[in-house]
Design a protein around this motif. Structure first.
Motif, short mmCIF file in Angstrom:
data_model
loop_
_atom_site.label_atom_id
_atom_site.label_comp_id
_atom_site.label_asym_id
_atom_site.label_seq_id
_atom_site.Cartn_x
_atom_site.Cartn_y
_atom_site.Cartn_z
N ALA A 50 7.89 1.14 13.78
CA ALA A 50 8.28 1.87 12.58
C ALA A 50 9.19 1.02 11.70
O ALA A 50 9.06 1.01 10.47
CB ALA A 50 8.96 3.18 12.95
N ARG A 51 10.13 0.30 12.32
CA ARG A 51 11.02 -0.55 11.53
C ARG A 51 10.24 -1.68 10.87
O ARG A 51 10.53 -2.07 9.72
CB ARG A 51 12.12 -1.14 12.44
CG ARG A 51 13.17 -1.93 11.68
CD ARG A 51 13.92 -1.03 10.71
NE ARG A 51 14.92 -1.75 9.96
CZ ARG A 51 14.71 -2.38 8.80
NH1 ARG A 51 13.49 -2.38 8.27
NH2 ARG A 51 15.69 -2.98 8.17
N ALA A 52 9.24 -2.22 11.56
CA ALA A 52 8.42 -3.26 10.96
C ALA A 52 7.60 -2.71 9.79
O ALA A 52 7.41 -3.39 8.78
CB ALA A 52 7.50 -3.86 12.02
N LEU A 53 7.12 -1.46 9.92
CA LEU A 53 6.37 -0.86 8.82
C LEU A 53 7.24 -0.67 7.59
O LEU A 53 6.80 -0.88 6.46
CB LEU A 53 5.78 0.48 9.27
CG LEU A 53 4.63 0.42 10.27
CD1 LEU A 53 4.27 1.83 10.74
CD2 LEU A 53 3.41 -0.25 9.65
N VAL A 54 8.49 -0.29 7.81
CA VAL A 54 9.41 -0.14 6.68
C VAL A 54 9.67 -1.48 6.02
O VAL A 54 9.67 -1.61 4.79
CB VAL A 54 10.72 0.51 7.14
CG1 VAL A 54 11.77 0.47 6.04
CG2 VAL A 54 10.48 1.94 7.57
N ALA A 55 9.88 -2.50 6.83
CA ALA A 55 10.11 -3.83 6.26
C ALA A 55 8.89 -4.35 5.53
O ALA A 55 8.99 -5.00 4.49
CB ALA A 55 10.52 -4.79 7.38
N ARG A 56 7.69 -4.04 6.04
CA ARG A 56 6.47 -4.50 5.39
C ARG A 56 6.26 -3.82 4.04
O ARG A 56 5.81 -4.44 3.08
CB ARG A 56 5.28 -4.22 6.31
CG ARG A 56 3.96 -4.78 5.79
CD ARG A 56 2.81 -4.27 6.64
NE ARG A 56 3.08 -4.48 8.06
CZ ARG A 56 2.36 -3.92 9.03
NH1 ARG A 56 1.34 -3.12 8.72
NH2 ARG A 56 2.65 -4.15 10.30
N SER A 57 6.59 -2.54 3.98
CA SER A 57 6.42 -1.81 2.73
C SER A 57 7.48 -2.14 1.70
O SER A 57 7.33 -1.84 0.52
CB SER A 57 6.41 -0.30 2.98
OG SER A 57 7.66 0.11 3.51
N GLY A 58 8.60 -2.72 2.16
CA GLY A 58 9.67 -3.06 1.24
C GLY A 58 10.46 -1.87 0.79
O GLY A 58 11.21 -1.95 -0.21
N ALA A 59 10.32 -0.74 1.49
CA ALA A 59 11.02 0.47 1.07
C ALA A 59 12.52 0.35 1.30
O ALA A 59 13.33 0.51 0.41
CB ALA A 59 10.46 1.68 1.82
N GLY A 60 12.91 0.01 2.55
CA GLY A 60 14.33 -0.11 2.85
C GLY A 60 15.04 1.21 2.64
O GLY A 60 14.50 2.28 2.85
N GLY A 61 16.29 1.12 2.22
CA GLY A 61 17.04 2.31 1.87
C GLY A 61 17.40 3.15 3.08
O GLY A 61 17.65 2.67 4.19
N GLU A 62 17.41 4.46 2.85
CA GLU A 62 17.89 5.39 3.88
C GLU A 62 17.02 5.38 5.12
O GLU A 62 17.52 5.45 6.24
CB GLU A 62 17.94 6.80 3.28
CG GLU A 62 18.49 7.85 4.22
CD GLU A 62 18.57 9.21 3.57
OE1 GLU A 62 18.92 10.17 4.26
OE2 GLU A 62 18.27 9.30 2.36
N SER A 63 15.71 5.32 4.95
CA SER A 63 14.82 5.33 6.11
C SER A 63 15.05 4.11 6.99
O SER A 63 15.04 4.19 8.22
CB SER A 63 13.37 5.39 5.66
OG SER A 63 13.05 4.26 4.85
N ALA A 64 15.29 2.94 6.39
CA ALA A 64 15.53 1.72 7.17
C ALA A 64 16.83 1.84 7.94
O ALA A 64 16.91 1.45 9.12
CB ALA A 64 15.56 0.51 6.24
N ARG A 65 17.88 2.36 7.33
CA ARG A 65 19.16 2.49 8.03
C ARG A 65 19.06 3.50 9.18
O ARG A 65 19.61 3.27 10.26
CB ARG A 65 20.24 2.91 7.04
CG ARG A 65 20.51 1.87 5.96
CD ARG A 65 21.73 2.25 5.15
NE ARG A 65 21.56 3.52 4.45
CZ ARG A 65 21.07 3.64 3.23
NH1 ARG A 65 20.70 2.55 2.56
NH2 ARG A 65 20.97 4.83 2.65
#
Length: 821
Positions: free
Chosen positions: A489-504
């Motif tokens: 899931a963390r890799a998917l967030v990094a791949r999408s470039g979303a970051g923000g609250e979901s990444a934290r």
């Protein structure tokens, strides 16, 4: 194979039967497309020639079913071979007209005109016939409006009068919204006159659109009046005729006309947004017609929308009707004044009597939110779902209520219904993910796992769904697989470039997994350190960093992380105070509404500081900050007092140089001896320690009790004894002080440092006491304490200590045996 049948061609018996129209001469031709022009015909009746409508013709949502135009000035015999075309230029006289409209077709035509009434979208619209009028209802989300329309036909006009307007979630008075909705539906065909939408010259408008479209001249309409307006079988029908009398008005129409005459000016002001002027006009109307139920309701709705006028609005309603009989208005007013039971009863009655299903369902939803027990709440939601099965917010509320009573099967059924009603893969993914989060929050890990897997069916690359599946697997005991999914899931967030609250949030989850499942505390510390300060997750990240550093033995790193946690909370509190004063940006938003959670973090930080490093001062500071957030929390208060009691014996009296924390004055028995009496022995503080300041509001009585308990536990502790002597001196408890000094230093001979230091203080206290006794005997009275206090030291009762004018040797002897080192 039949004789004569060719290969590759189907048999006659297997084909479609021939059409009878195709067998007729010329019947095989394609049917003529429908003409968009009305069909007219000539008719002779009672020696007069007329043009009639051959078949019903649609004008927008209306259907003209009957139309008769008489042609005057024609002598018989007449040649009719030319048909209608021969007489189309003659101007006739309209003799009869009939129009009808289906409620569903009218609603479909009018709904786009109401776009923006409840927001940006187009609301759902229902127009249904009722007795002597129509029901008009609109809904958008959890906002709904319904009102009745009374129809009062005039000579050539139709008057539409809204009444009994009610709604849920409205931002304007419902009657004003009803007038606006009618005006938008009527458009250019109607005008607003004293709270009434008037359709002027409706007959003339119809014939001017219909006959010229057929190539004929529009007839004269003078003398044509509406003779009947009826509602039946889902449709409305109106008939007009030449020279007929207008129909008698119904009771509903008469009441609506009278109310419009009384409150029409106020209605127009409310529609224009002048609520204060409208309120004044409503009050004037009530002076003319006291306790008028309709006008009272409009005035109460206006006060409810304005806000902070619930009590006055309720008194207005109660004068006209019981509050529980006032429908949705009564429920809203009773809820606003705090009568939850009365509000529930009013909403239940309104929901039972409401003909519009979605509005009744929303009333049940509001009633369910007022219910105090799970079963009553669930019953209300069941009734609401029965009235509007497709209402999404109601389904979600019932799903949550079923989970509260552990009805997982019913909750899953609601989730499946919501999924079936959703359109598109994104919407269905959102339904299953939300349902899975709710199920997992109630502890049903296996069912949550199944729902998260269904959500991934519609969106395989959703990091939220992958993380939710990981949490459900972890709750089910499959920690290793959960850790792999969190990393994905963390890799998917990094791949999408979303970051923000979901990444934290994923960093926190992954860090917990690394620490608790894999046991990799250094990697977990690295994860939480990557969360920058100033974010909502930063507080929890600093706490976890401090906890794990302490477990690793990095006590310095743990202290630094916990110090950052404390500094962040202090800064957030300062920012919130500045926000309240309106002078700073919203730094206080870091705390959100979770004061209890932040206070628990600070309490744990204090425990880590005390247990791992033995730093009581840092623990005290953490607990003091936690008390600012939760001043009534008994656990935090007890911890703060305990830590403060641990610090107190190791410091001297508060320094007089600190002017911001003044010491309380000491009670004086003899001023002359008090000035010359030396103070109790002082205690040298360890390097790096600071005295316990009285600014923490620690009571001296409580401190004396704490120090007495510690002295009983270890009578050899010289520092505790001297600190207790200092507290007793501040309190003016000379008997207790003499008992303490006599017990500890009564046998101290020459050369005993402790006895030598205590002897001056003991002699001074004895001199003070003896002088006070002599002065009391000279006045002829015995020295008595005004308010005897319980001694934390003496083994006898407080009454035994205060009954004698001089210190007794018996308590001192007992204390000597109990406290002698």
């Amino acid at each position: 194979m039949a004789a004569g049948q060719r290969r590759g061609r189907s048999a006659r018996a297997l084909g479609l039967p021939p059409s009878l129209r195709a067998l007729a001469p010329g019947g095989g031709a394609a049917p003529r497309p429908p003409d968009d022009r009305p069909v007219l015909r000539l008719a002779v009746s009672k020696g007069a020639l007329a043009i009639e409508l051959g078949e019903p013709f649609a004008l927008g949502p209306l259907r003209v079913t009957e139309l008769v135009v008489r042609l005057a000035g024609i002598r018989f015999p007449v040649d009719l071979s030319g048909g209608v075309a021969r007489f189309r230029h003659r101007r006739g006289q309209l003799a009869r007209i009939a129009v009808e409209v289906q409620g569903s077709e009218l609603a479909g035509w009018a709904a786009p005109r109401l776009r923006g009434l409840f927001g940006e979208g187009t609301p759902q619209l229902l127009i249904a016939p009722i007795e002597d009028g129509a029901l008009v209802a609109l809904r958008s989300g959890e906002t709904a409006l319904a009102f009745d329309v009374a129809v009062a036909p005039g000579e050539r006009a139709l008057r539409l009068l809204p009444e009994r307007a009610r709604g849920v979630g409205l931002e304007a008075p419902p009657h004003a919204l009803a007038l606006r909705a009618l005006s938008l539906i009527a458009g250019a065909h109607g005008r607003l006159v004293e709270g009434t939408v008037v359709l002027d010259a409706a007959v003339e408008r119809i014939v001017r659109l219909l006959l010229p479209a057929a190539g004929a001249r529009a007839p004269a309409v003078d003398g044509v009046q509406w003779t009947a307006v009826a509602a039946e079988a889902g449709r409305f029908r109106a008939e007009g005729a030449l020279g007929e009398m207008p129909p008698a008005l119904s009771d509903r129409a008469l009441r609506a006309l009278e109310a419009a005459e009384l409150a029409g000016a106020a209605d127009e002001l409310a529609l224009a947004g002048g609520l204060d002027q409208a309120r004044y006009q409503y009050l004037s109307a009530l002076e003319r017609a006291p306790r008028h139920p309709e006008i009272s309701s409009r005035l109460a709705w206006l006060d409810l929308v304005i806000g902070d006028r619930a009590e006055g609005a309720l008194s207005t309603v109660v004068e006209a009707m019981p509050a529980v009989d006032a429908g949705l208005l009564g429920g809203a007013l009773l809820e606003a004044v705090g009568d939850r039971d009365g509000a529930f009863s009013a909403l239940a009655r309104a929901a039972h009597a409401e003909p519009y299903g979605p509005l009744a369902a929303l009333a049940w939803l509001r009633a369910a939110r007022l219910a105090d027990t799970f079963d009553v709440r669930l019953d209300a939601l069941n009734l609401g779902v029965a009235r509007a099965p497709g209402l999404e917010s109601l389904r979600w509320a019932r799903l949550e209520a079923r989970l509260d009573v552990a009805d997982v099967r019913g909750a899953l059924a609601d989730a499946e219904h919501l999924e079936a009603a959703a359109r598109g893969p994104d919407a269905r993914h959102a339904v299953y993910r939300r349902a899975a989060e709710m199920v997992l929050a109630r502890g049903h890990a296996a069912d949550a796992r199944a729902l998260f897997e269904r959500a991934l069916r519609y969106a395989p690359e959703s990091p939220d769904a992958v993380a939710g599946l990981a949490r459900s697997l972890r709750a089910a005991g499959e920690g290793r697989r959960a850790l792999d999914l969190l990393a994905r899931a963390r890799a998917l967030v990094a791949r999408s470039g979303a970051g923000g609250e979901s990444a934290r949030a994923l960093d926190l989850e992954l860090a917990r997994g690394l620490a608790e499942i894999a046991g990799d505390l250094p990697a977990a510390v690295a994860r939480v350190r990557a969360i920058p300060p100033g974010e909502p997750e930063a507080l929890e990240a600093r706490l976890l960093e401090g906890r794990w550093c302490a477990e690793l033995g990095d006590l310095g790193g743990a202290s630094v992380a916990l110090g950052r946690l404390r500094d962040a909370v202090e800064l957030a509190l300062q920012g919130r105070a500045a926000d309240d004063a309106g002078s700073a940006r919203g730094r206080g938003a870091l705390l959100g509404e979770g004061h209890a959670a932040v206070a628990a973090m600070l309490a744990e930080a204090a425990e880590i500081e005390e247990r791992s490093r033995g730093d009581l001062l840092a623990a005290q500071r953490h607990l003091g900050l936690a008390l600012r957030l939760r001043p009534r929390d008994p656990g935090i208060r007890a911890s703060f007092r305990r830590v403060s009691g641990e610090i107190a014996p190791h410091h001297a009296a508060p320094p007089a140089a600190d002017a911001s924390i003044p010491s309380p004055p000491r009670p004086r028995a003899d001023t002359s001896t008090e000035l010359n009496a030396p103070g109790p022995p002082s205690v040298t503080l360890a390097e790096g320690q600071s005295p316990l300041l009285r600014g923490f509001a620690l009571d001296d009585e409580l401190l004396a009790d704490r120090l007495a308990d510690r002295l009983r536990a270890d009578p050899t502790d010289q520092g505790v004894a001297m600190a207790l002597a200092d507290v007793l001196a501040r309190l003016g408890r000379d008997l207790d002080l003499l008992a303490l000094l006599s017990a500890r230093y009564g046998r101290g001979g020459r050369g005993d440092p402790a006895g030598d230091r205590a002897a001056p203080s003991r002699r001074a206290r004895a001199a003070r006491r003896e002088g006070a006794q002599r002065g009391a005997r000279r006045r002829g009275g015995a020295l008595r304490d005004a308010a005897p206090r319980r001694s934390p030291l003496s083994l006898t009762s407080a009454a035994q200590l205060t009954a004698r004018p001089s210190p007794s040797r018996v308590p001192a002897a007992r204390l000597a045996r109990a406290l002698r080192p």
